[in-house]
Design an enzyme around this catalytic site. Structure first.
Site, PDB file in Angstrom:
ATOM      1  CD  GLU A 111      -2.325  -1.200   2.861  1.00 25.92           C
ATOM      2  OE1 GLU A 111      -2.849  -0.195   3.365  1.00 25.92           O
ATOM      3  OE2 GLU A 111      -2.184  -2.268   3.464  1.00 25.92           O
ATOM      4  CE  LYS A 113       4.916   5.342   6.972  1.00 23.40           C
ATOM      5  NZ  LYS A 113       4.881   6.747   7.387  1.00 23.40           N
ATOM      6  CG  ASP A 115       3.494  12.642   4.747  1.00 15.38           C
ATOM      7  OD1 ASP A 115       3.487  12.237   5.919  1.00 15.38           O
ATOM      8  OD2 ASP A 115       4.345  13.415   4.287  1.00 15.38           O
ATOM      9  CE1 TYR A 222      -3.346   2.758   8.854  1.00 14.09           C
ATOM     10  CE2 TYR A 222      -3.464   4.733   7.503  1.00 14.09           C
ATOM     11  CZ  TYR A 222      -3.195   4.122   8.712  1.00 14.09           C
ATOM     12  OH  TYR A 222      -2.780   4.873   9.775  1.00 14.09           O
ATOM     13  CE  LYS A 309       8.812   6.736   6.993  1.00 15.75           C
ATOM     14  NZ  LYS A 309       8.956   7.672   8.087  1.00 15.75           N
ATOM     15  CB  CYS A 403      13.863  47.806   4.743  1.00 13.29           C
ATOM     16  SG  CYS A 403      12.390  47.284   3.874  1.00 13.29           S
ATOM     17  CB  CYS A 406      11.272  51.498   2.896  1.00 13.84           C
ATOM     18  SG  CYS A 406      11.598  50.807   4.520  1.00 13.84           S
ATOM     19  CB  CYS A 421      11.309  46.777   7.628  1.00 16.88           C
ATOM     20  SG  CYS A 421      10.986  48.481   7.134  1.00 16.88           S
ATOM     21  CB  CYS A 427       7.962  49.648   4.693  1.00 17.58           C
ATOM     22  SG  CYS A 427       8.827  48.268   3.966  1.00 17.58           S
TER      23      CYS A 427
HETATM   24  P1  AMP Z   1       5.478   6.282  11.374  1.00 16.57           P
HETATM   25  O1  AMP Z   1       4.652   7.456  11.828  1.00 16.57           O
HETATM   26  O2  AMP Z   1       6.610   6.636  10.506  1.00 16.57           O
HETATM   27  O3  AMP Z   1       5.791   5.327  12.512  1.00 16.57           O
HETATM   28  O4  AMP Z   1       4.531   5.439  10.404  1.00 16.57           O
HETATM   29  C1  AMP Z   1       3.363   4.856  10.883  1.00 16.57           C
HETATM   30  C2  AMP Z   1       2.199   5.627  10.373  1.00 16.57           C
HETATM   31  O5  AMP Z   1       2.082   5.528   8.963  1.00 16.57           O
HETATM   32  C3  AMP Z   1       0.905   5.079  10.861  1.00 16.57           C
HETATM   33  O6  AMP Z   1       0.591   5.554  12.131  1.00 16.57           O
HETATM   34  C4  AMP Z   1      -0.075   5.608   9.858  1.00 16.57           C
HETATM   35  O7  AMP Z   1      -0.568   6.834  10.287  1.00 16.57           O
HETATM   36  C5  AMP Z   1       0.755   5.894   8.619  1.00 16.57           C
HETATM   37  N1  AMP Z   1       0.297   5.193   7.415  1.00 16.57           N
HETATM   38  C6  AMP Z   1       0.097   5.804   6.231  1.00 16.57           C
HETATM   39  N2  AMP Z   1      -0.312   4.948   5.289  1.00 16.57           N
HETATM   40  C7  AMP Z   1      -0.404   3.743   5.884  1.00 16.57           C
HETATM   41  C8  AMP Z   1      -0.796   2.451   5.420  1.00 16.57           C
HETATM   42  N3  AMP Z   1      -1.161   2.239   4.161  1.00 16.57           N
HETATM   43  N4  AMP Z   1      -0.791   1.454   6.317  1.00 16.57           N
HETATM   44  C9  AMP Z   1      -0.404   1.653   7.607  1.00 16.57           C
HETATM   45  N5  AMP Z   1      -0.025   2.848   8.102  1.00 16.57           N
HETATM   46  C10 AMP Z   1      -0.024   3.898   7.254  1.00 16.57           C
HETATM   47 ZN    ZN Z   2      10.875  48.608   4.831  1.00 13.12          ZN
END
Ligand code: AMP
Ligand code: ZN
Length: 666
Positions: A111, A113, A115, A222, A309, A403, A406, A421, A427
């Site tokens: 899957e 990951k 963010d 997930y 990662k 600055c 100005c 500034c 300004c």
């Molecule tokens: P870390 O924060 O680096 O320990 O990574 C773990 C976190 O990755 C988990 O707490 C999830 O929030 C996140 N995460 C994002 N995508 C996934 C996924 N497909 N499966 C499991 N965890 C995920």
């Molecule tokens: Zn200025």
């Protein structure tokens, strides 16, 4: 059809449209028609509070305020993931689990990951019950009210899934929504949000759920957590979760070997940049749930899963020049101008250098070869200098002393990372910035005048400050570049209309440092006029609830500057609301002064928000949780049983909606 059936039918209809749009990305109704049905439902629910349902589509708009998020212990711990960075790491992991399971017959899921911020959703009897953040893994914050506003999360399931379950996922802010939010921030003269992830996790902790409702958040799921053994594999449980309405990304793929896992990793290394949201790696899990159970957990993470990662994209280039930007408040930000270079799909020409300390820390010089990295941030950053390539004749960088706009000498106060500034009134970027803030939506909300036009008007010498807006004549505006007669008219009308904006917003619009929206409200309520505020002593100021030394000093500084006094006098002459209007005062009393109320349950004569406002208008305070300080609980129908017990334990008086209304109509 009975009323109850009608209500249920409307709810179902709305839920289906919401699902089509937010999960399937396939609109089946116009916003307009959706709103008509929603209004109809709202009306019926209001007339029949006995059918109240906290999971009704009407509850998605938010409005509930949480002052302190309750800490909740997770039923099942939320673990982290162990990390890997190479194919070798993955092979090592495979060897370990093969040995523990005593077989080489292991299937994996791959899957992406996502963010964002992790979240745990609890469902009982097919109904959404609560949402809790990961926190430290053992305990998190209850953010239910905020999560409910995310439309792609189903609140009641039509199809059966497993009995009681938790489902975990990531709250994310898609890139286009993030860009939209930043565009608006800029227009309002605010600093941009740094990256989608922090903005998403910050959104979960906003106190006003109505604000959360406005943010384009999404939730990708997930992991299903249940004690029921209905599904044999992780993949199957997710496929079924998708069927019952959850947003489970279809990128999940099965693999029979680490080689195949690596195909997935390679495929998404570049393709992930085309996704509408950010990802920072791949998560590989053992698919068979029986095998997962056998593998179990280490102290920190499951043995049956590992994250791979992606390396943040990096590139080397040459620093050509350092320039300095001036913000609305006069804060200076140094910017690295680079030899243009390709990085993660875009051409990078500039990078932020943050402040003087950062430049010193990097020991960076013009002509240096530098490493630029693009992580989650929109503006790439410089992470290091390649000193071997430093040209022979390079000079140490000397930070700007004046600055760039100005030429005023910059100042830096102790404890402040940034230079400023101090030339507030002359300004250019500060003039423009302050007027842009003045006209912004949450301040004077002037329609027909945009951020760029403000700058144009300033350049043309037509405005120097916000009071000048009220002297603008249509004949002066029409000759300006790109200005049609109609838009000039709109501008003048918009400016004229701002004279109706209530005092508390005007106060915010003035842009006094540290006086934001909430502080403005408090000050307006307490002092009731700009004159009272500007003549208040330091002691009088800090005596106001939640006003500290820093804010008080800033108000004193503002009020003692002749130029500000003149500006205020001109605003007064123009007819701006510089005191609380009579109308507002009429509904306000001090009847409930010193009393703290907790509101709980469903009400009939007022909505919950009206009730809260009435309490505040009459000098009372509203709190979200019961404590020794609570004076009264206004209880409606279906007051939470835990609140009731707590109130009884503490001996707090419980009054009805009618009792409350009687109290204030004395
Ligand atoms: P870390 O924060 O680096 O320990 O990574 C773990 C976190 O990755 C988990 O707490 C999830 O929030 C996140 N995460 C994002 N995508 C996934 C996924 N497909 N499966 C499991 N965890 C995920
Ligand atoms: Zn200025």
């Amino acid at each position: 059809m009975t009323i109850q059936q009608k209500i249920e039918q409307l709810r179902e209809e709305l839920n289906q449209h919401t699902y089509n749009y937010y999960v399937l990305d396939n609109a089946t109704i116009s916003d307009f028609d959706f709103d008509i049905i929603l209004k109809e439902l709202e009306k019926l629910e209001e007339a029949h509070p006995e059918f109240f349902d906290s999971n009704s589509p009407t509850q998605r708009v938010g409005g509930e305020i949480t002052k302190n998020f309750t800490t909740v212990t997770h039923q099942n711990r939320m673990y982290s993931l162990s990390n890997s960075y190479s194919k070798e790491d993955l092979f090592d992991w495979e060897k370990r689990i093969q040995k523990m399971l005593g077989t080489t017959d292991i299937e994996y899921t791959c899957e992406l990951k996502f963010d964002g911020a992790s979240i745990n959703l609890t469902y009982e009897n097919n109904q959404f019950v609560k949402a809790v953040t990961r926190g430290d893994g053992f305990q998190g914050d209850d953010v239910t009210a905020n999560i409910k506003t995310i439309r792609s999360i189903p609140l009641s399931l039509k199809l059966d899934f497993v009995r009681d379950f938790e489902i975990r996922g990531e709250i994310i802010l898609p890139l286009d929504g993030f860009k939209r939010m930043n565009k608006q921030r800029l227009e309002e003269g605010e600093e941009e949000y740094k990256n989608p992830r922090n903005t998403a996790s910050g959104s979960l902790k906003l106190q006003d759920s109505a604000e959360v409702a406005k943010r384009p958040l999404d939730c990708l799921l997930y992991q299903v957590v249940t004690s029921e053994r209905k599904y044999k594999t992780h993949f199957e449980s997710l496929e079924n979760a998708r069927k019952v309405g959850f947003k489970v990304p279809k990128t999940i793929t099965l693999a029979n070997s680490i080689e195949q896992v690596f195909d997935f990793v390679n495929e998404w290394d570049s393709k992930r940049h085309e996704l509408p949201y950010e990802t920072d790696g791949v998560v590989i899990k053992v698919n068979n749930l029986q095998q997962q159970e056998e593998l179990g957990y280490t102290a920190k993470s499951p043995r049956w899963a590992i994250a791979y990662k992606y390396k943040a994209a990096q590139v080397a280039t040459v620093l050509r020049e350092i320039t300095y930007q001036v913000g609305r408040t006069g804060a200076i930000t140094p910017v690295a101008n680079l030899e243009p270079v390709q990085l993660a799909g875009t051409i990078v020409k500039r990078a932020s250098l943050h402040n003087a300390d950062q430049i010193e820390k990097l020991n960076i010089r013009i002509g240096d070869t530098v490493y630029v990295e693009k992580g989650g941030e929109i503006i790439p950053k410089i992470i290091a200098v390649n000193f071997i390539k430093r040209p022979d004749k390079s000079e140490p960088t000397i930070y700007a002393t004046h600055c760039p706009e100005c030429n005023t000498e910059l100042i830096r106060t102790e404890g402040d990372a940034k230079h400023y500034c101090p030339n507030e009134f002359e300004c250019a970027p500060q003039i423009t910035g302050r007027i842009q803030h003045y006209i912004s939506r949450k301040a004077m909300d002037i329609d027909g005048l945009g951020g760029e036009t403000v700058d144009l008007l300033r350049k043309e010498g037509l405005i120097q400050n916000y009071a000048d807006l009220y002297n603008l004549k249509i004949e002066q505006i029409i000759p300006l570049e790109r200005m049609a007669e109609k838009s000039a008219e709109n501008m003048i009308v918009g400016i004229e209309k701002s004279k109706e904006i209530p005092f508390e917003k005007v106060l915010f619009a003035l842009g006094i440092r540290f006086v934001g929206e909430t502080v403005s409200k408090k000050l307006a309520k307490h002092f009731k006029s700009i004159d009272a505020l500007m003549t208040a002593t330091f002691e009088a100021l800090i005596n106001v609830d939640e006003i500290g030394d820093r804010i008080a000093q800033s108000i004193i500084d503002f009020s003692s500057d002749m130029r500000n006094i003149q500006l205020i006098n001109r605003l007064k002459a123009a007819g701006i609301q510089l005191e609380v209007s009579l109308e507002n005062l009429e509904n306000q009393t001090e009847l409930l002064k010193g009393e703290v109320f907790v509101v709980s349950g469903v009400f009939y004569q007022l909505t919950r928000n009206e009730l809260k406002k009435t309490i505040e208008d009459n000098g009372g305070k509203v709190s979200s949780s019961i404590s020794k300080k609570t004076s009264f609980i206004v209880a409606g129908d279906n007051m939470g049983p835990s609140k009731l017990t707590k109130a009884q334990d503490l001996g707090i008086e419980i009054i009805s909606e009618q009792d409350f209304l009687n109290k204030i109509s004395l």
